[in-house]
Scaffold this motif. Structure first.
Motif, PDB file in Angstrom:
ATOM      1  N   ASP A   1      14.627 -12.951  40.097  1.00 16.61           N
ATOM      2  CA  ASP A   1      13.979 -12.517  41.338  1.00 16.61           C
ATOM      3  C   ASP A   1      14.759 -11.363  41.936  1.00 16.61           C
ATOM      4  O   ASP A   1      15.976 -11.299  41.812  1.00 16.61           O
ATOM      5  N   ARG A   2      14.035 -10.465  42.578  1.00 17.90           N
ATOM      6  CA  ARG A   2      14.688  -9.349  43.263  1.00 17.90           C
ATOM      7  C   ARG A   2      14.991  -9.810  44.684  1.00 17.90           C
ATOM      8  O   ARG A   2      14.084 -10.048  45.470  1.00 17.90           O
ATOM      9  N   LEU A   3      16.261  -9.978  44.989  1.00 19.25           N
ATOM     10  CA  LEU A   3      16.629 -10.500  46.310  1.00 19.25           C
ATOM     11  C   LEU A   3      16.760  -9.363  47.299  1.00 19.25           C
ATOM     12  O   LEU A   3      17.565  -8.457  47.121  1.00 19.25           O
TER      13      LEU A   3
ATOM     14  N   SER B   1      17.954   4.262  39.485  1.00 16.18           N
ATOM     15  CA  SER B   1      16.824   4.804  40.247  1.00 16.18           C
ATOM     16  C   SER B   1      15.859   3.678  40.620  1.00 16.18           C
ATOM     17  O   SER B   1      15.758   2.683  39.903  1.00 16.18           O
ATOM     18  N   CYS B   2      15.161   3.845  41.731  1.00 17.52           N
ATOM     19  CA  CYS B   2      14.188   2.829  42.147  1.00 17.52           C
ATOM     20  C   CYS B   2      12.763   3.353  42.042  1.00 17.52           C
ATOM     21  O   CYS B   2      11.849   2.801  42.667  1.00 17.52           O
ATOM     22  N   ALA B   3      12.568   4.401  41.250  1.00 24.90           N
ATOM     23  CA  ALA B   3      11.230   5.006  41.158  1.00 24.90           C
ATOM     24  C   ALA B   3      10.194   3.984  40.707  1.00 24.90           C
ATOM     25  O   ALA B   3       9.080   3.925  41.240  1.00 24.90           O
TER      26      ALA B   3
ATOM     27  N   THR C   1       8.065  -5.345  46.064  1.00 24.57           N
ATOM     28  CA  THR C   1       9.388  -5.973  45.978  1.00 24.57           C
ATOM     29  C   THR C   1      10.415  -5.342  46.904  1.00 24.57           C
ATOM     30  O   THR C   1      11.591  -5.664  46.812  1.00 24.57           O
ATOM     31  N   CYS C   2       9.994  -4.449  47.780  1.00 23.42           N
ATOM     32  CA  CYS C   2      10.979  -3.759  48.630  1.00 23.42           C
ATOM     33  C   CYS C   2      10.575  -3.903  50.096  1.00 23.42           C
ATOM     34  O   CYS C   2      10.109  -2.936  50.732  1.00 23.42           O
ATOM     35  N   ALA C   3      10.764  -5.091  50.628  1.00 14.84           N
ATOM     36  CA  ALA C   3      10.388  -5.347  52.020  1.00 14.84           C
ATOM     37  C   ALA C   3      11.121  -4.394  52.950  1.00 14.84           C
ATOM     38  O   ALA C   3      12.312  -4.144  52.783  1.00 14.84           O
TER      39      ALA C   3
ATOM     40  N   LYS D   1      21.770  -4.631  43.753  1.00 13.98           N
ATOM     41  CA  LYS D   1      21.477  -3.301  44.303  1.00 13.98           C
ATOM     42  C   LYS D   1      20.553  -3.429  45.521  1.00 13.98           C
ATOM     43  O   LYS D   1      20.647  -2.647  46.466  1.00 13.98           O
ATOM     44  N   CYS D   2      19.675  -4.437  45.512  1.00 13.78           N
ATOM     45  CA  CYS D   2      18.754  -4.600  46.639  1.00 13.78           C
ATOM     46  C   CYS D   2      19.491  -5.106  47.884  1.00 13.78           C
ATOM     47  O   CYS D   2      19.102  -4.794  49.010  1.00 13.78           O
ATOM     48  N   HIS D   3      20.543  -5.882  47.672  1.00 14.98           N
ATOM     49  CA  HIS D   3      21.362  -6.321  48.811  1.00 14.98           C
ATOM     50  C   HIS D   3      22.038  -5.102  49.441  1.00 14.98           C
ATOM     51  O   HIS D   3      22.027  -4.929  50.674  1.00 14.98           O
ATOM     52  N   LEU D   4      22.591  -4.235  48.596  1.00 19.29           N
ATOM     53  CA  LEU D   4      23.203  -3.001  49.100  1.00 19.29           C
ATOM     54  C   LEU D   4      22.167  -2.165  49.862  1.00 19.29           C
ATOM     55  O   LEU D   4      22.408  -1.697  50.977  1.00 19.29           O
ATOM     56  N   CYS D   5      21.006  -2.016  49.253  1.00 21.02           N
ATOM     57  CA  CYS D   5      19.922  -1.219  49.849  1.00 21.02           C
ATOM     58  C   CYS D   5      19.547  -1.775  51.228  1.00 21.02           C
ATOM     59  O   CYS D   5      19.384  -1.034  52.200  1.00 21.02           O
ATOM     60  N   TRP D   6      19.439  -3.104  51.287  1.00 14.91           N
ATOM     61  CA  TRP D   6      19.044  -3.745  52.542  1.00 14.91           C
ATOM     62  C   TRP D   6      20.067  -3.479  53.642  1.00 14.91           C
ATOM     63  O   TRP D   6      19.711  -3.144  54.768  1.00 14.91           O
TER      64      TRP D   6
HETATM   65  S1  SF4 Z   1      14.902  -2.942  47.591  1.00 15.39           S
HETATM   66 FE1  SF4 Z   1      15.922  -0.938  47.450  1.00 15.39          FE
HETATM   67  S2  SF4 Z   1      17.318  -1.150  45.709  1.00 15.39           S
HETATM   68 FE2  SF4 Z   1      15.840  -2.820  45.550  1.00 15.39          FE
HETATM   69  S3  SF4 Z   1      14.260  -1.981  44.191  1.00 15.39           S
HETATM   70 FE3  SF4 Z   1      13.599  -1.623  46.317  1.00 15.39          FE
HETATM   71  S4  SF4 Z   1      14.308   0.442  46.769  1.00 15.39           S
HETATM   72 FE4  SF4 Z   1      15.423  -0.247  44.960  1.00 15.39          FE
END
Ligand code: SF4
Length: 224
Positions: free
Chosen positions: A84-86, A110-112, A133-135, A195-200
């Protein structure tokens, strides 16, 4: 349930996706997911019904029955499996139970794909559209004059020029971190669970500063 499914089918829904995992089952009885999967398979055909995840649907249970400590341990084990993408508050809540890594570990990601070729989207009550997946990342807003297709066409045409989406699509959250550092973002010394935790955490800092409201929101999602 049959009426709802027929209405969705008539409206052109391609596939129904049912969430089933320990996190959802804290709030949604698994019996509802099982019933939805069964009725939808009868009505739409099994190939138009996706369940994330089928093994949990078969063997899972309502995690509301567990106490906080037991549930936290189960969530941690499940999250470690990495499927799961957290994101959002989930990343924040589960990070203490997961192995942390330095932001440099997430460089060159990359998150493209996640943002621009999202297989599903979320639409809030005011028409704001987010990648599936990117709330908290806003792709645009639907209206009587703007359909999902039009929104997607404009995203394809101009995403590179959008500060948040363009940066994430090009350089992922480490690219976004460079943008945020000039606004005072300081990375956690203990690192990030994903990476999504960092992004958040970066995005939340930017929202606290009131930056990029066209691309980051809704604001309530970032509240602690
Ligand atoms: S939440 Fe951020 S790091 Fe995660 S996939 Fe989406 S854009 Fe990329």
């Amino acid at each position: 349930m049959r009426d709802r499914l027929r209405a969705l089918d008539d409206a052109g829904m391609g596939k129904l996706c049912i969430s089933a995992d320990p996190y959802h089952q804290q709030f949604v009885p698994i019996a509802c997911c099982r019933l939805a999967a069964r009725v939808a398979s009868e009505l739409l055909g099994a190939d138009r019904v996706q369940v994330r995840w089928r093994d949990w649907l078969a063997e899972g249970f309502d995690t509301a029955e567990l106490d906080d400590e037991e549930r936290g341990r189960l969530f941690g084990r499940y999250a470690e499996s990495g499927r799961d993408r957290l994101n959002g508050r989930a990343a924040e809540c589960l990070a203490p139970r997961l192995q942390r890594k330095n932001p440099a570990h997430f460089a060159d990601t990359s998150c493209a794909e996640a943002i621009l070729r999202s297989r599903h989207i979320h639409v809030d009550g005011t028409g704001r559209v987010m990648p599936g997946t990117c709330a908290g990342i806003l792709l645009g807003r639907l209206s009587d004059r703007t359909s999902v297709r039009q929104l997607w066409e404009s995203l394809a045409a101009d995403h590179a020029a959008r500060p948040i989406i363009g940066t994430l699509a090009r350089a992922g959250p480490v690219g976004l971190m460079q943008l945020a550092e000039s606004a005072g973002f300081v990375p956690f010394p203990q690192g990030y669970a994903s990476k999504c935790h960092l992004c958040w955490e970066i995005r939340r800092r930017l929202v606290e500063l009131g930056a990029f409201p066209d691309e980051l929101g809704p604001a309530w999602m970032y509240e602690k």
